[in-house]
Write a protein that holds these residues in place. Sequence first.
Motif, PDB file in Angstrom:
ATOM      1  N   GLU A  24      40.267  31.256  42.493  1.00 55.93           N
ATOM      2  CA  GLU A  24      41.573  31.069  43.126  1.00 55.93           C
ATOM      3  C   GLU A  24      42.668  31.773  42.331  1.00 55.93           C
ATOM      4  N   HIS A  25      42.619  31.641  41.012  1.00 57.22           N
ATOM      5  CA  HIS A  25      43.615  32.306  40.151  1.00 57.22           C
ATOM      6  C   HIS A  25      43.458  33.827  40.227  1.00 57.22           C
ATOM      7  N   PHE A  26      42.223  34.305  40.185  1.00 55.09           N
ATOM      8  CA  PHE A  26      41.987  35.747  40.223  1.00 55.09           C
ATOM      9  C   PHE A  26      42.507  36.343  41.522  1.00 55.09           C
ATOM     10  N   ARG A  27      42.270  35.649  42.634  1.00 53.94           N
ATOM     11  CA  ARG A  27      42.734  36.158  43.931  1.00 53.94           C
ATOM     12  C   ARG A  27      44.260  36.142  44.015  1.00 53.94           C
ATOM     13  N   ARG A  28      44.866  35.164  43.406  1.00 51.26           N
ATOM     14  CA  ARG A  28      46.318  35.006  43.504  1.00 51.26           C
ATOM     15  C   ARG A  28      47.074  35.906  42.529  1.00 51.26           C
ATOM     16  N   ALA A  29      46.623  35.937  41.285  1.00 46.16           N
ATOM     17  CA  ALA A  29      47.383  36.647  40.248  1.00 46.16           C
ATOM     18  C   ALA A  29      46.657  37.864  39.684  1.00 46.16           C
ATOM     19  N   TYR A  32      43.385  40.241  35.360  1.00 52.88           N
ATOM     20  CA  TYR A  32      44.040  40.698  34.140  1.00 52.88           C
ATOM     21  C   TYR A  32      45.109  39.710  33.671  1.00 52.88           C
ATOM     22  N   LYS A  33      45.743  39.040  34.621  1.00 58.16           N
ATOM     23  CA  LYS A  33      46.855  38.155  34.287  1.00 58.16           C
ATOM     24  C   LYS A  33      46.451  36.687  34.204  1.00 58.16           C
ATOM     25  N   THR A  34      45.184  36.408  34.419  1.00 58.86           N
ATOM     26  CA  THR A  34      44.724  35.017  34.393  1.00 58.86           C
ATOM     27  C   THR A  34      44.082  34.703  33.043  1.00 58.86           C
ATOM     28  N   SER A  35      44.579  33.691  32.389  1.00 55.59           N
ATOM     29  CA  SER A  35      44.041  33.293  31.090  1.00 55.59           C
ATOM     30  C   SER A  35      43.125  32.089  31.239  1.00 55.59           C
ATOM     31  N   VAL A  36      42.278  31.882  30.252  1.00 61.21           N
ATOM     32  CA  VAL A  36      41.428  30.696  30.219  1.00 61.21           C
ATOM     33  C   VAL A  36      42.304  29.453  30.141  1.00 61.21           C
ATOM     34  N   ALA A  37      43.421  29.549  29.453  1.00 66.37           N
ATOM     35  CA  ALA A  37      44.341  28.419  29.330  1.00 66.37           C
ATOM     36  C   ALA A  37      44.860  27.985  30.703  1.00 66.37           C
ATOM     37  N   ALA A  38      45.163  28.964  31.580  1.00 59.78           N
ATOM     38  CA  ALA A  38      45.658  28.639  32.919  1.00 59.78           C
ATOM     39  C   ALA A  38      44.583  27.939  33.742  1.00 59.78           C
ATOM     40  N   ILE A  39      43.351  28.423  33.630  1.00 62.23           N
ATOM     41  CA  ILE A  39      42.233  27.806  34.345  1.00 62.23           C
ATOM     42  C   ILE A  39      42.004  26.388  33.839  1.00 62.23           C
ATOM     43  N   ALA A  40      42.003  26.223  32.514  1.00 66.76           N
ATOM     44  CA  ALA A  40      41.769  24.911  31.914  1.00 66.76           C
ATOM     45  C   ALA A  40      42.870  23.931  32.295  1.00 66.76           C
TER      46      ALA A  40
END
Length: 206
Positions: A24-29, A32-40
């Motif tokens: 979901e994060h990869f599709r949205r942002a 390259y701009k998605t960090s593990v911290a954002a996923i966690a």
Amino acid sequence: MGRHAKTQANRDEVRVRILQVAEEHFRRAGHYKTSVAAIACELGMSRANVYRFFPTREAIITAVCRQTLDDVVARAFTIARSSASAHQNLLCILVTIHNINKERLASDRHMHDLIVSTMQKDEAALKKYIGELNLVLELVIRSGVKAGEFEIEDSAVTARVATSFFVSLLNPLLFEYCFGDQAASEKFLRIQIRHFLRAVENSCAT
């Protein structure tokens, strides 16, 4: 279900959830701009907990890429096993893959870029994907031989020829360059398919 089985099932569920949120994060942002911290953060987990399932950010990206490509292969296998003629199944498989790639390129560019970037780094993922699609085409060709649509001696060889012939369609790395003109792309694909089937039929006659 035993304790070990329950533990494994729970781990599998968490792993699936991590990939869902990451995708979901990869599709949205974009990856390259998605960090593990954002996923966690969205999962309500610590980064350390995410790393228990995926040792690196790249491992998450690769898993999402492979999962996406596995879905394409699964759709192709479903079509290959249908009761339609081999000619119809071949056309349907290639048009379906074409439309998936075209839609991703036009409307899901972040995922397209993720797949291309991953395949450039992960040769094993590319080989696995193309190899599985080769098996799909072989299944269709074998069914065509059995039904009398094709008269060829070696379905496996013909399938490899087909895979090479349609590599610009099957390989996301090449799709953008070969099918960049959205208006003409499907028309060009249908011309390709006609040429391939004609070549197969001509080879059968010699």
